[in-house]
Design a protein around this motif. Structure first.
Motif, PDB file in Angstrom:
ATOM      1  N   ASN A   1      70.605-124.194 142.496  1.00  0.00           N
ATOM      2  CA  ASN A   1      71.723-124.231 143.440  1.00  0.00           C
ATOM      3  C   ASN A   1      71.293-123.797 144.846  1.00  0.00           C
ATOM      4  OD1 ASN A   1      73.841-125.193 141.790  1.00  0.00           O
ATOM      5  ND2 ASN A   1      74.055-123.172 140.853  1.00  0.00           N
TER       6      ASN A   1
ATOM      7  N   ASP B   1      69.291-118.138 142.424  1.00  0.00           N
ATOM      8  CA  ASP B   1      69.876-119.246 141.667  1.00  0.00           C
ATOM      9  C   ASP B   1      69.173-120.524 142.126  1.00  0.00           C
ATOM     10  OD1 ASP B   1      71.541-120.734 140.065  1.00  0.00           O
ATOM     11  OD2 ASP B   1      73.335-120.406 141.278  1.00  0.00           O
TER      12      ASP B   1
ATOM     13  N   GLY C   1      76.236-115.282 134.992  1.00  0.00           N
ATOM     14  CA  GLY C   1      76.132-116.640 134.485  1.00  0.00           C
ATOM     15  C   GLY C   1      76.852-116.805 133.156  1.00  0.00           C
TER      16      GLY C   1
ATOM     17  N   HIS D   1      70.526-120.306 131.626  1.00  0.00           N
ATOM     18  CA  HIS D   1      71.333-120.185 132.853  1.00  0.00           C
ATOM     19  C   HIS D   1      72.148-118.898 132.938  1.00  0.00           C
ATOM     20  CE1 HIS D   1      70.075-124.278 133.437  1.00  0.00           C
ATOM     21  NE2 HIS D   1      70.578-124.596 132.258  1.00  0.00           N
TER      22      HIS D   1
ATOM     23  N   ASN E   1      75.301-124.809 133.243  1.00  0.00           N
ATOM     24  CA  ASN E   1      74.647-124.802 134.550  1.00  0.00           C
ATOM     25  C   ASN E   1      75.505-125.582 135.536  1.00  0.00           C
ATOM     26  OD1 ASN E   1      74.121-127.252 133.327  1.00  0.00           O
ATOM     27  ND2 ASN E   1      72.150-127.508 134.291  1.00  0.00           N
TER      28      ASN E   1
ATOM     29  N   PRO F   1      68.434-119.589 137.004  1.00  0.00           N
ATOM     30  CA  PRO F   1      68.113-118.340 137.711  1.00  0.00           C
ATOM     31  C   PRO F   1      66.624-118.036 137.558  1.00  0.00           C
ATOM     32  CG  PRO F   1      69.256-117.858 135.659  1.00  0.00           C
ATOM     33  CD  PRO F   1      69.292-119.337 135.842  1.00  0.00           C
TER      34      PRO F   1
ATOM     35  N   SER G   1      65.993-112.610 133.393  1.00  0.00           N
ATOM     36  CA  SER G   1      66.499-113.868 133.935  1.00  0.00           C
ATOM     37  C   SER G   1      66.142-114.969 132.948  1.00  0.00           C
ATOM     38  CB  SER G   1      65.855-114.118 135.303  1.00  0.00           C
ATOM     39  OG  SER G   1      66.298-115.337 135.829  1.00  0.00           O
TER      40      SER G   1
ATOM     41  N   LEU H   1      75.372-119.990 136.842  1.00  0.00           N
ATOM     42  CA  LEU H   1      74.090-120.098 137.522  1.00  0.00           C
ATOM     43  C   LEU H   1      73.428-121.394 137.075  1.00  0.00           C
ATOM     44  CD1 LEU H   1      72.864-116.446 136.890  1.00  0.00           C
ATOM     45  CD2 LEU H   1      73.716-117.371 139.054  1.00  0.00           C
ATOM     46  N   ASN H   2      72.435-121.845 137.838  1.00  0.00           N
ATOM     47  CA  ASN H   2      71.684-123.031 137.458  1.00  0.00           C
ATOM     48  C   ASN H   2      70.211-122.725 137.656  1.00  0.00           C
ATOM     49  OD1 ASN H   2      70.734-125.545 136.878  1.00  0.00           O
ATOM     50  ND2 ASN H   2      72.087-126.644 138.268  1.00  0.00           N
TER      51      ASN H   2
END
Length: 78
Positions: free
Chosen positions: A61, A58, A28, A11, A33, A43, A6, A40-41
């Motif tokens: 988010n 995420d 992602g 992201h 992001n 992760p 991750s 994803l923003n």
């Protein structure tokens, strides 16, 4: 046998085959992001189930997103 990483700052989630130094982005979009389901923003955590579905926390988010094997977008599960 795969290693999943991750990458919060970039992201995305990257998958590395056994013994390889080269990975593939599997969830992602690098350096993007947003709240879109292809992105994803930040992760922060990942789990892979027996069917190779990837579940991503995420963080920015505030959601858990499921990425099926070879998916280009995720599905919000929580």
């Amino acid at each position: 046998g795969y290693l999943y990483v991750s990458d919060t700052d970039n992201h995305h989630v990257v998958r590395y085959p056994p013994g390889s130094l080269v990975g593939t982005v599997v969830a992602g979009t690098t350096n993007v992001n947003s709240a879109g389901l292809s992105n994803l923003n930040s992760p922060s955590g990942i789990v892979v189930d027996d069917d190779l579905n990837l579940y991503v926390a995420d963080e920015s988010n505030s959601r858990i997103v499921k990425w099926s094997s070879n998916a280009t977008v995720g599905t919000v599960v929580i």
